[in-house]
Design an enzyme around this catalytic site. Structure first.
Site, PDB file in Angstrom:
ATOM      1  N   GLY A  14     -14.454   2.745  -4.995  1.00  0.00           N
ATOM      2  CA  GLY A  14     -15.112   2.393  -3.738  1.00  0.00           C
ATOM      3  C   GLY A  14     -14.715   3.319  -2.608  1.00  0.00           C
ATOM      4  O   GLY A  14     -14.402   2.867  -1.502  1.00  0.00           O
ATOM      5  N   SER A  15     -14.760   4.638  -2.865  1.00  0.00           N
ATOM      6  CA  SER A  15     -14.235   5.597  -1.891  1.00  0.00           C
ATOM      7  C   SER A  15     -15.309   6.470  -1.252  1.00  0.00           C
ATOM      8  O   SER A  15     -15.002   7.528  -0.704  1.00  0.00           O
ATOM      9  CB  SER A  15     -13.170   6.476  -2.547  1.00  0.00           C
ATOM     10  N   ILE A  19     -12.189   2.713   4.202  1.00  0.00           N
ATOM     11  CA  ILE A  19     -10.781   2.849   3.830  1.00  0.00           C
ATOM     12  C   ILE A  19     -10.633   3.701   2.579  1.00  0.00           C
ATOM     13  O   ILE A  19      -9.740   4.554   2.491  1.00  0.00           O
ATOM     14  CB  ILE A  19     -10.154   1.456   3.623  1.00  0.00           C
ATOM     15  N   SER A 141      -4.967  -7.402   1.336  1.00  0.00           N
ATOM     16  CA  SER A 141      -5.326  -7.670   2.727  1.00  0.00           C
ATOM     17  C   SER A 141      -4.393  -8.726   3.294  1.00  0.00           C
ATOM     18  O   SER A 141      -3.792  -9.511   2.542  1.00  0.00           O
ATOM     19  CB  SER A 141      -6.780  -8.173   2.790  1.00  0.00           C
ATOM     20  N   TYR A 154     -13.398 -14.399   0.159  1.00  0.00           N
ATOM     21  CA  TYR A 154     -12.775 -13.086   0.221  1.00  0.00           C
ATOM     22  C   TYR A 154     -11.256 -13.216   0.146  1.00  0.00           C
ATOM     23  O   TYR A 154     -10.592 -12.516  -0.623  1.00  0.00           O
ATOM     24  CB  TYR A 154     -13.190 -12.375   1.503  1.00  0.00           C
TER      25      TYR A 154
END
Length: 264
Positions: A14-15, A19, A141, A154
């Site tokens: 997911g780059s 982030i 997170s 989430y």
């Protein structure tokens, strides 16, 4: 401290933005060859090109694959080859009242945010253990321990990642491989900026909207601002290095002091 990752090969899931892109950029800046990943081919190639434009000597390989499925993970592995550094950054988030989250949405969040990481660790950890070196990081997170009312689904996935991290760190005990979670706090990305505006309104200038968002919705932040993605990238670079060889099984915080606890 001088960190040189030359000779190491990294994947950041997911780059293609946010982030993940910042993490991939900082790993490349430190000398690692980096696989950039996203679902969209054009966007993934654009992200890789952006890194090489900033860092002309960097080795950056774009691979488009949907890692929320086993088939996508397998196709990526076939193209990416062996890895020394695995950063599981892929994740989705969004606000929704908890009583309105149906079964399919719970499953989707778990599939994308947790199982995508589990699959890649299962694929790459054995090879790292055999070679006697490896670094695995799961981007968690503050929501892992401070469950946000507006997105419980989430928060649940990020809590699960802490358990996944600890379990795989135990599996890799004594092999030279470390497995850690990086607990990111409220971070300044386009998605978070949109999310903040959903909560405080679209009519305020961004600086004022950010202050209001932090004051009303993230009041425990000690830096009293959103974290910049590069700051998370810096922590990932450190945990990827030889210097971090004694840090494993942990939940390392880059949260701006948001979590009101001595321990995670």
């Amino acid at each position: 401290m001088r960190i040189d990752l030359t000779g190491r090969r990294a994947l950041v899931s997911g780059s293609s933005q946010g982030i993940g892109l910042a993490i991939a950029t900082e790993l490349a800046r430190s000398g690692a060859a980096v696989v950039v990943n996203g679902r969209d081919q054009a966007k993934t190639e654009q992200a890789a090109a952006g890194i090489t434009k900033e860092l002309p000597d960097a080795v950056v390989v774009p691979i488009a694959a949907d890692l929320a499925s086993a088939e996508g993970a397998e196709s990526l592995q076939a193209e990416a080859g062996e890895l020394d550094i695995l950063v599981n950054n892929l994740g989705i988030f969004g606000a929704k009242p908890v009583l309105e989250i149906d079964d399919d949405e719970w499953r989707r969040y778990f599939e994308v945010n947790v199982l995508s990481a589990v699959r890649l660790i299962r694929m790459y950890l054995p090879g790292m253990m055999e070679r006697g070196f490896g670094r695995v990081m799961n981007i968690a997170s503050d929501s892992a321990v401070v469950t946000p009312l507006e997105m419980v689904h989430y928060g649940m996935t990020k809590t699960a990642l802490l358990a996944v991290t600890r379990g795989y760190a135990k599996a890799a005990a004594g092999t030279g491989v470390t497995v850690n979670s990086v607990m990111a706090g409220p971070t300044h990305t386009p998605g978070v900026e949109d999310f903040a505006r959903e909560l405080v309104g679209d009519d305020l200038p961004w600086d004022e909207a950010q202050r209001q968002f932090m004051r009303e919705h993230r009041p425990y932040s000690l830096i009293q601002r959103l974290i910049e993605p590069t700051e998370i990238g810096n922590m990932v670079v450190y945990l990827s290095s030889e210097q971090a060889s004694a840090t494993t099984g942990g939940a390392v915080r880059v949260d701006g002091g948001y979590i009101d606890s001595i321990l995670p």
